[in-house]
Scaffold this active site. Sequence first.
Site, PDB file in Angstrom:
ATOM      1  N   ASN A  91     100.994  93.621  99.006  1.00 38.37           N
ATOM      2  CA  ASN A  91     101.207  94.250  97.705  1.00 38.37           C
ATOM      3  C   ASN A  91     101.057  95.768  97.768  1.00 38.37           C
ATOM      4  OD1 ASN A  91      98.821  92.869  98.386  1.00 38.37           O
ATOM      5  ND2 ASN A  91      97.910  93.263  96.387  1.00 38.37           N
ATOM      6  N   THR A  92     101.838  96.458  96.927  1.00 41.04           N
ATOM      7  CA  THR A  92     101.773  97.931  96.862  1.00 41.04           C
ATOM      8  C   THR A  92     101.699  98.327  95.385  1.00 41.04           C
ATOM      9  OG1 THR A  92     104.200  97.949  96.953  1.00 41.04           O
ATOM     10  CG2 THR A  92     103.036  98.409  99.003  1.00 41.04           C
ATOM     11  N   THR A  94     100.562 100.051  91.668  1.00 42.06           N
ATOM     12  CA  THR A  94     100.372 101.442  91.247  1.00 42.06           C
ATOM     13  C   THR A  94      98.886 101.775  91.360  1.00 42.06           C
ATOM     14  OG1 THR A  94     102.173 101.136  89.669  1.00 42.06           O
ATOM     15  CG2 THR A  94     100.769 103.056  89.334  1.00 42.06           C
ATOM     16  N   GLU A 162     113.208  94.371 100.473  1.00 43.71           N
ATOM     17  CA  GLU A 162     113.700  93.102  99.925  1.00 43.71           C
ATOM     18  C   GLU A 162     114.306  93.322  98.539  1.00 43.71           C
ATOM     19  OE1 GLU A 162     114.080  90.132 101.463  1.00 43.71           O
ATOM     20  OE2 GLU A 162     115.210  90.009  99.604  1.00 43.71           O
ATOM     21  N   PHE A 163     115.471  92.722  98.315  1.00 49.51           N
ATOM     22  CA  PHE A 163     116.160  92.916  97.033  1.00 49.51           C
ATOM     23  C   PHE A 163     116.182  91.656  96.179  1.00 49.51           C
ATOM     24  CE2 PHE A 163     117.979  96.117  99.925  1.00 49.51           C
ATOM     25  CZ  PHE A 163     117.705  97.264  99.204  1.00 49.51           C
ATOM     26  N   VAL A 271     113.862  92.832  74.743  1.00 49.83           N
ATOM     27  CA  VAL A 271     112.636  93.418  74.212  1.00 49.83           C
ATOM     28  C   VAL A 271     112.014  94.407  75.212  1.00 49.83           C
ATOM     29  CG1 VAL A 271     111.371  91.395  75.019  1.00 49.83           C
ATOM     30  CG2 VAL A 271     110.399  92.778  73.215  1.00 49.83           C
ATOM     31  N   GLY A 274     110.356  93.653  82.259  1.00 54.87           N
ATOM     32  CA  GLY A 274     109.012  93.461  82.798  1.00 54.87           C
ATOM     33  C   GLY A 274     109.123  93.209  84.285  1.00 54.87           C
ATOM     34  N   CYS A 277     107.777  95.068  89.532  1.00 60.12           N
ATOM     35  CA  CYS A 277     108.325  96.161  90.335  1.00 60.12           C
ATOM     36  C   CYS A 277     109.039  97.290  89.607  1.00 60.12           C
ATOM     37  CB  CYS A 277     109.233  95.588  91.410  1.00 60.12           C
ATOM     38  SG  CYS A 277     108.277  94.641  92.603  1.00 60.12           S
TER      39      CYS A 277
HETATM   40  P1  NAD Z   1     102.027  89.585  95.970  1.00 57.45           P
HETATM   41  O1  NAD Z   1     100.862  90.244  95.351  1.00 57.45           O
HETATM   42  O2  NAD Z   1     102.595  88.333  95.363  1.00 57.45           O
HETATM   43  O3  NAD Z   1     101.714  89.217  97.500  1.00 57.45           O
HETATM   44  C1  NAD Z   1     101.101  90.084  98.395  1.00 57.45           C
HETATM   45  C2  NAD Z   1     100.121  89.266  99.230  1.00 57.45           C
HETATM   46  O4  NAD Z   1      99.669  90.063 100.326  1.00 57.45           O
HETATM   47  C3  NAD Z   1      98.871  88.819  98.480  1.00 57.45           C
HETATM   48  O5  NAD Z   1      98.799  87.399  98.497  1.00 57.45           O
HETATM   49  C4  NAD Z   1      97.698  89.460  99.267  1.00 57.45           C
HETATM   50  O6  NAD Z   1      96.571  88.637  99.340  1.00 57.45           O
HETATM   51  C5  NAD Z   1      98.345  89.634 100.622  1.00 57.45           C
HETATM   52  N1  NAD Z   1      97.702  90.632 101.493  1.00 57.45           N
HETATM   53  C6  NAD Z   1      97.252  91.873 101.205  1.00 57.45           C
HETATM   54  N2  NAD Z   1      96.791  92.478 102.315  1.00 57.45           N
HETATM   55  C7  NAD Z   1      96.935  91.585 103.348  1.00 57.45           C
HETATM   56  C8  NAD Z   1      96.651  91.617 104.734  1.00 57.45           C
HETATM   57  N3  NAD Z   1      96.113  92.691 105.331  1.00 57.45           N
HETATM   58  N4  NAD Z   1      96.929  90.520 105.477  1.00 57.45           N
HETATM   59  C9  NAD Z   1      97.479  89.417 104.914  1.00 57.45           C
HETATM   60  N5  NAD Z   1      97.784  89.340 103.592  1.00 57.45           N
HETATM   61  C10 NAD Z   1      97.529  90.409 102.829  1.00 57.45           C
HETATM   62  O7  NAD Z   1     103.161  90.700  96.064  1.00 57.45           O
HETATM   63  P2  NAD Z   1     104.748  90.471  96.139  1.00 57.45           P
HETATM   64  O8  NAD Z   1     105.309  90.293  94.768  1.00 57.45           O
HETATM   65  O9  NAD Z   1     105.054  89.491  97.206  1.00 57.45           O
HETATM   66  O10 NAD Z   1     105.206  91.921  96.615  1.00 57.45           O
HETATM   67  C11 NAD Z   1     104.979  92.374  97.940  1.00 57.45           C
HETATM   68  C12 NAD Z   1     105.774  93.638  98.160  1.00 57.45           C
HETATM   69  O11 NAD Z   1     107.174  93.347  98.020  1.00 57.45           O
HETATM   70  C13 NAD Z   1     105.487  94.757  97.157  1.00 57.45           C
HETATM   71  O12 NAD Z   1     105.570  95.980  97.822  1.00 57.45           O
HETATM   72  C14 NAD Z   1     106.618  94.634  96.154  1.00 57.45           C
HETATM   73  O13 NAD Z   1     106.928  95.864  95.547  1.00 57.45           O
HETATM   74  C15 NAD Z   1     107.774  94.196  97.021  1.00 57.45           C
HETATM   75  N6  NAD Z   1     108.820  93.414  96.339  1.00 57.45           N
HETATM   76  C16 NAD Z   1     108.491  92.448  95.437  1.00 57.45           C
HETATM   77  C17 NAD Z   1     109.502  91.684  94.849  1.00 57.45           C
HETATM   78  C18 NAD Z   1     109.188  90.604  93.850  1.00 57.45           C
HETATM   79  O14 NAD Z   1     110.125  90.016  93.312  1.00 57.45           O
HETATM   80  N7  NAD Z   1     107.957  90.268  93.584  1.00 57.45           N
HETATM   81  C19 NAD Z   1     110.838  91.892  95.211  1.00 57.45           C
HETATM   82  C20 NAD Z   1     111.126  92.886  96.155  1.00 57.45           C
HETATM   83  C21 NAD Z   1     110.106  93.630  96.720  1.00 57.45           C
HETATM   84  C1  UGA Z   2     114.078  93.185  90.316  1.00 56.96           C
HETATM   85  C2  UGA Z   2     115.409  93.476  91.010  1.00 56.96           C
HETATM   86  O1  UGA Z   2     116.463  92.838  90.286  1.00 56.96           O
HETATM   87  C3  UGA Z   2     115.397  92.982  92.446  1.00 56.96           C
HETATM   88  O2  UGA Z   2     116.609  93.356  93.099  1.00 56.96           O
HETATM   89  C4  UGA Z   2     114.196  93.603  93.182  1.00 56.96           C
HETATM   90  O3  UGA Z   2     114.122  93.123  94.498  1.00 56.96           O
HETATM   91  C5  UGA Z   2     112.928  93.271  92.441  1.00 56.96           C
HETATM   92  O4  UGA Z   2     113.025  93.760  91.071  1.00 56.96           O
HETATM   93  C6  UGA Z   2     111.714  93.925  93.024  1.00 56.96           C
HETATM   94  O5  UGA Z   2     111.799  94.914  93.696  1.00 56.96           O
HETATM   95  O6  UGA Z   2     110.659  93.374  92.712  1.00 56.96           O
HETATM   96  P1  UGA Z   2     112.950  91.045  89.199  1.00 56.96           P
HETATM   97  O7  UGA Z   2     112.028  92.042  88.609  1.00 56.96           O
HETATM   98  O8  UGA Z   2     112.381  89.873  89.895  1.00 56.96           O
HETATM   99  O9  UGA Z   2     113.930  91.770  90.262  1.00 56.96           O
HETATM  100  O10 UGA Z   2     113.935  90.464  88.072  1.00 56.96           O
HETATM  101  P2  UGA Z   2     115.186  91.093  87.291  1.00 56.96           P
HETATM  102  O11 UGA Z   2     116.205  90.042  87.156  1.00 56.96           O
HETATM  103  O12 UGA Z   2     115.626  92.371  87.850  1.00 56.96           O
HETATM  104  O13 UGA Z   2     114.584  91.342  85.835  1.00 56.96           O
HETATM  105  C7  UGA Z   2     113.622  92.367  85.595  1.00 56.96           C
HETATM  106  C8  UGA Z   2     113.376  92.504  84.105  1.00 56.96           C
HETATM  107  O14 UGA Z   2     114.516  93.073  83.457  1.00 56.96           O
HETATM  108  C9  UGA Z   2     113.135  91.153  83.401  1.00 56.96           C
HETATM  109  O15 UGA Z   2     112.124  91.317  82.423  1.00 56.96           O
HETATM  110  C10 UGA Z   2     114.470  90.848  82.757  1.00 56.96           C
HETATM  111  O16 UGA Z   2     114.353  90.011  81.640  1.00 56.96           O
HETATM  112  C11 UGA Z   2     114.928  92.254  82.368  1.00 56.96           C
HETATM  113  N1  UGA Z   2     116.392  92.378  82.224  1.00 56.96           N
HETATM  114  C12 UGA Z   2     117.206  92.152  83.296  1.00 56.96           C
HETATM  115  C13 UGA Z   2     116.926  92.772  81.003  1.00 56.96           C
HETATM  116  O17 UGA Z   2     116.189  93.002  80.025  1.00 56.96           O
HETATM  117  N2  UGA Z   2     118.282  92.910  80.890  1.00 56.96           N
HETATM  118  C14 UGA Z   2     119.133  92.693  81.938  1.00 56.96           C
HETATM  119  O18 UGA Z   2     120.365  92.860  81.755  1.00 56.96           O
HETATM  120  C15 UGA Z   2     118.575  92.303  83.168  1.00 56.96           C
END
Ligand code: NAD
Ligand code: UGA
Length: 466
Positions: A91-92, A94, A162-163, A271, A274, A277
């Site tokens: 996790n990263t 804020t 990751e996207f 609304v 959320g 990210c």
């Molecule tokens: P998350 O909080 O769900 O998972 C992160 C995990 O890493 C946690 O379970 C934590 O316990 C673990 N962790 C922390 N330090 C560790 C270590 N040293 N060794 C092993 N495990 C460790 O977070 P996430 O949603 O998977 O996001 C991870 C990253 O990917 C973030 O930078 C986020 O911005 C990015 N990202 C997230 C999404 C998404 O849809 N959630 C999409 C694209 C990118």
């Molecule tokens: C978003 C990006 O779409 C991914 O490409 C990216 O990898 C990810 O963030 C990330 O870096 O974590 P995510 O947040 O999982 O993915 O979901 P989205 O489908 O993007 O929706 C984000 C928010 O925007 C939701 O609350 C959704 O309801 C809202 N949204 C989306 C709108 O209000 N209007 C739209 O037209 C689309």
Amino acid sequence: MTTRVKKICCLGAGYVGGPTCAVIAYKCPHIQVTIVDLSETRIAAWNSDKLPIYEPGLDEVVFACRGKNLFFSTEAERAVIEADLIFVSVNTPTKKAGMGAGYAADLAYVESATRQIAEVAKSSKIVVEKSTVPCRTAESMRTILEANSRDDIRFDILSNPEFLAEGTAINDLLHPDRVLIGGLQTPEGQRAQQALAEIYAQWVPTDRIITTNLWSSELSKLAANALLAQRISSINALSAICEATGADIDEVAYACGRDSRIGPKFLKASVGFGGSCFQKDILNLVYLSEQLNLPEVAAYWKQVVDLNEYQKKRFVSRIIKTLFNTITNKRIAVLGFAFKKDTGDTRESAAITLCKDFIQENAQVRIYDPKVSDEQIFFDLSEPGVVNSTIALKKRVTIAGSAYEASDKADAIVIATEWDEFKELNFEKIYEKMNKPAFIFDGRLILDAERLESIGFRVHTIGRAN
Ligand code: NAD
Ligand code: UGA
């Protein structure tokens, strides 16, 4: 010669590490994938029948290869030692305190994962930044790895953001628009890029695998999220104009989206966005711009987040005004708590802001979400550090087992998440049991307002005048 990856370790078994590496294991039976996490409960859940994340299609992928070439473990040291390639998918969030608090990404988890790799590695590794990080983080990782490891070991650092979007993660991973791999433009860097590209090439067409320099790759991730969120804030800004003029935001979005230069996606008014990210990554970009002494650029992106906050507040004040300027002790049914449909994730969900505002106004809030647990809802609505906050909260908030239960004797229904099941509800039945006049506030533009009005409801929809 290109390195052939045989063993992968992923540090972080969260929303990204879990699904991403499970799909790699699924598509590459010749590679052994071990996903590790600090959290024992999370790993235990990954090893159980009920996975820690709800994501359509995830169970099938995990159950098909778990125990064969996919393993979940807390034994980071062993997994790192054995791996040729390591994903850092931690996790990263804020930063909450110190320099850049409220804006900059907290890189403590990335740094500690990097140090852990340096300490235990006994052979050369490709280290892949999967977490979303500020531009030039790979440089810090390389410095840490090189300063803390044995002389005969080499580390090649790649950026592979990751996207995937939650709710569609498996489909996004199986059929990505693109896979981005940034690396140093040296022969070794390019060889490492090639090794990772070969893994994805097992199922992704090669013209969708893009290689760039490290910094372009890191910045592209922040840029893509900022551009997506900017479209939502743009359409939401227009929704306010629609409400004041009689234009209809869905019609405006459709008319604009038919221009092939604009395109139809991500123009659904709501609304407010959320998720864990969008806000975090834009604030990160704002901080980066300020650090680079580019205040105008920082202000431009900051406005995307400000508009999102404004949209949530605007919706709440419309609800209060419509309910005769007071919601004290009125029963409000909130349908949906997750930040979008098809996920149980509530991080930065607009529903949290709405419910907190309703509670502040002394309303009785009854929440229903098909995938979010009661504990999670109370956790999200509790004020951090306030003793007995949950007890006080339970006087104002109840959780319902269905949309029907939530709306029983309610004065108003608020649609906060666009779950498909809300479109299929028997609204005649709901109307009968609500206090009159019965109001519906559609924060997701999913309901047929005309039909509901014919039943007797008073309907208020984002981006439409009443
Ligand atoms: P998350 O909080 O769900 O998972 C992160 C995990 O890493 C946690 O379970 C934590 O316990 C673990 N962790 C922390 N330090 C560790 C270590 N040293 N060794 C092993 N495990 C460790 O977070 P996430 O949603 O998977 O996001 C991870 C990253 O990917 C973030 O930078 C986020 O911005 C990015 N990202 C997230 C999404 C998404 O849809 N959630 C999409 C694209 C990118
Ligand atoms: C978003 C990006 O779409 C991914 O490409 C990216 O990898 C990810 O963030 C990330 O870096 O974590 P995510 O947040 O999982 O993915 O979901 P989205 O489908 O993007 O929706 C984000 C928010 O925007 C939701 O609350 C959704 O309801 C809202 N949204 C989306 C709108 O209000 N209007 C739209 O037209 C689309």
